[in-house]
Design an enzyme around this catalytic site. Structure first.
Site, mmCIF file in Angstrom:
data_model
loop_
_atom_site.group_PDB
_atom_site.id
_atom_site.type_symbol
_atom_site.label_atom_id
_atom_site.label_comp_id
_atom_site.label_asym_id
_atom_site.label_seq_id
_atom_site.Cartn_x
_atom_site.Cartn_y
_atom_site.Cartn_z
ATOM 1 C CB CYS A 292 -2.915 5.720 3.415
ATOM 2 S SG CYS A 292 -4.090 4.709 4.335
ATOM 3 C CD GLU B 53 -2.495 1.438 2.571
ATOM 4 O OE1 GLU B 53 -2.534 2.643 2.921
ATOM 5 O OE2 GLU B 53 -2.902 0.498 3.256
#
Length: 516
Positions: free
Chosen positions: A286, A249
């Site tokens: 994020c 990620e």
């Protein structure tokens, strides 16, 4: 300490003070031993069965609850995120372990399927029985911005253990003591449950990280962090004689669109929510919205004015480490040099010794948005792009790299606009948020936390029950005697949902509940 051994340091981001710990960098011999122990534990961890692993996950959750006070205090000293945020994050970690325990007991994650032998339109066919098996030991790289939920106590560890895979964690350099305390909590639970030694281990140091990735016992790598570091790790994985899955990620801009109707109906609400979303946890999330599209006109002007006022009055934010703080200032300066205007910037106390930055609001127009202005900036910064027509949005969307999320704020009477924006955004994200904000990722069965490259490098989720799928591989038994089959694939087994001869068969209690 032996000659050549290095001690790990820890830095308090609130003060900038660095201290030496008693934790040593992991030597090549120690990395080898940890990886081999994980390899040896693989079959035994699988053999404790779903219930055994579910009990382990529940025990780990209990261990974290018991050690909560020490864990939160240690994490606050290493991250500056504050007790409130850290307590909430630890609660999320505890919930994750318990949710995966429920998933193990429910059993559908195995994707169990049976096709009995018999005649088919293609002739005689063999008996096939298929389900998912653990992939093997997993190297988990902890993230700096989530010392619990995406680190040693995080979803990668929980989902790998649920799958039946031993875990070797690379402790993050920004919170080594938090990592160590988290490891101790898991080890305590492992020992109390009689789970095999080698089920969990941890390495410290950059050299050890490379050695771990290269070790033949490691069968998958999971990483949450920057795109640059992710690329380096992926290159290392691909240089192995046997390349293995790498689940990264990596980077996400998370565009947010406000329609004209929404800007008029919910001006103050959206402005306040957007400010909280891009500055929460110091903007170190994020899913933080990095670019927001706001319509031209009086309503959009008012929305931006409120954002500016909130930003100017906003206090400085402590970032996780010096590298992140320096990168924030560098990227913010680069965005301005490339054409963005400084709409508002908060104040910081120059006497503060820690890694403090000011919340920053930049503006541009959608027609001027370029790849240079869509660089991810980790920290409390937002670029507002003003637009006139829908055509401006479609052009601007082409400049935004694929992301984890996109957000649409629109009114109910703008149905056509909803559909048009969805069609434009859907191919490049993994989740679309309506009339809310992307920060705050629910941990659940239906969640998907992923998106096209460079947000992630796979189609799998790193959050929620389906994240277990990353660490499982399909396996088929053909014409196998019942004695060698897992219980879940034997005739007459009814504790989990299975697809038998093409039809989904549910457990009796579930079928009864559905009928009722």
């Amino acid at each position: 300490m032996n000659e050549g051994e290095k001690l790990i340091t820890t830095t308090n981001p609130l003060t900038g003070a660095t201290s030496v710990t008693e934790v040593k960098e992991t030597t090549p011999g120690e990395v080898d031993a940890l990886a081999k122990k994980a390899q040896d534990a693989t079959a035994r961890l699988a053999n404790v069965g779903r219930e055994g692993r579910a009990s382990l996950l529940d025990a780990i959750a209990d261990s974290f609850e018991t050690g909560r006070e020490l864990l939160v205090r240690t994490a606050d000293e290493e991250t500056g995120l504050g007790p409130k945020r850290l307590n909430g994050e630890l609660t999320r970690s505890v919930f994750q372990f318990r949710l995966f325990a429920e998933a193990l007991r429910e059993g559908s994650y195995l994707e169990a399927m049976i096709d009995h032998a018999g005649e088919t339109p293609l002739g005689a066919a063999p008996d096939l029985r298929r389900m998912l098996l653990p992939i093997g030991p997993v190297a988990v790289f902890g993230a700096s911005n989530f010392p619990f939920a995406f680190s040693v106590a995080g979803g990668d560890t929980a989902s790998a253990l649920a799958a039946g895979c031993p875990v070797v964690v690379k402790a993050h350099d920004s919170h080594p003591l938090t990592s160590l305390r988290s490891l101790e909590a898991i080890v305590e639970a492992v020992a109390a449950q009689g789970i095999p030694e080698g089920t969990i281990g941890m390495v410290f140091g950059q050299d050890a990280a490379g050695q771990l990735i290269e070790h033949p016992a490691i069968k998958a790598v999971s990483f949450t962090g920057s795109l640059a570091t992710g690329r380096l790790l992926l290159e290392m994985v691909n240089r192995r004689p046997d390349p293995i899955p790498f689940f990264g990620e990596l980077s996400s801009l998370n565009p947010l669109v406000v329609t004209a109707g929404a800007a008029k109906a919910r001006t103050v609400e959206i402005a306040n929510g957007l400010f909280a979303s891009f500055t929460g946890s110091g903007g170190q999330l994020c899913t933080k919205p990095g670019v927001a599209f706001v319509p031209e006109g009086p309503d959009g002007d008012q929305l931006v004015d409120i954002l500016r006022d909130l930003t100017v009055r906003g206090a400085g934010h402590v970032l996780l480490n010096q590298r992140i703080a320096e990168s924030f200032e560098t990227i913010a300066g680069r965005l301005v040099a490339k054409g963005a205007s400084v709409e508002g910037r908060g104040e910081t106390n120059e006497s503060e010794a820690g890694f403090v930055v000011a919340p920053t609001l930049l503006t541009t127009t959608a027609s001027d948005l370029s790849a240079d202005l869509t660089e991810e900036c980790f920290g409390p910064l937002l670029v507002v792009a003003r637009y006139v027509a829908t055509s401006d949005l479609h052009q601007a969307f082409q400049q935004i790299p694929p992301s984890l999320t996109a957000t649409i704020h629109a009114e109910d009477d703008e149905v056509e606009r909803f559909a048009e924006l969805f069609d434009a955004l859907e191919p490049s994200v993994g989740r679309i948020v309506y009339n809310s904000f992307p920060t705050g990722v629910r941990v659940s069965w239906a969640q998907h936390h992923g998106g096209p490259w460079p947000s992630t490098n796979s189609q799998h989720s790193s959050v929620g029950v389906t994240s277990i799928r990353r660490f499982l591989r399909p396996f088929v038994w053909q014409d196998a005697p019942s004695t060698v089959l897992p219980a879940e694939l034997r005739d007459g087994y009814s504790a989990i949902s299975r697809r038998v001869d093409g039809k989904m068969i549910m457990p009796p209690e579930m079928a009864t509940s559905t009928l009722n």
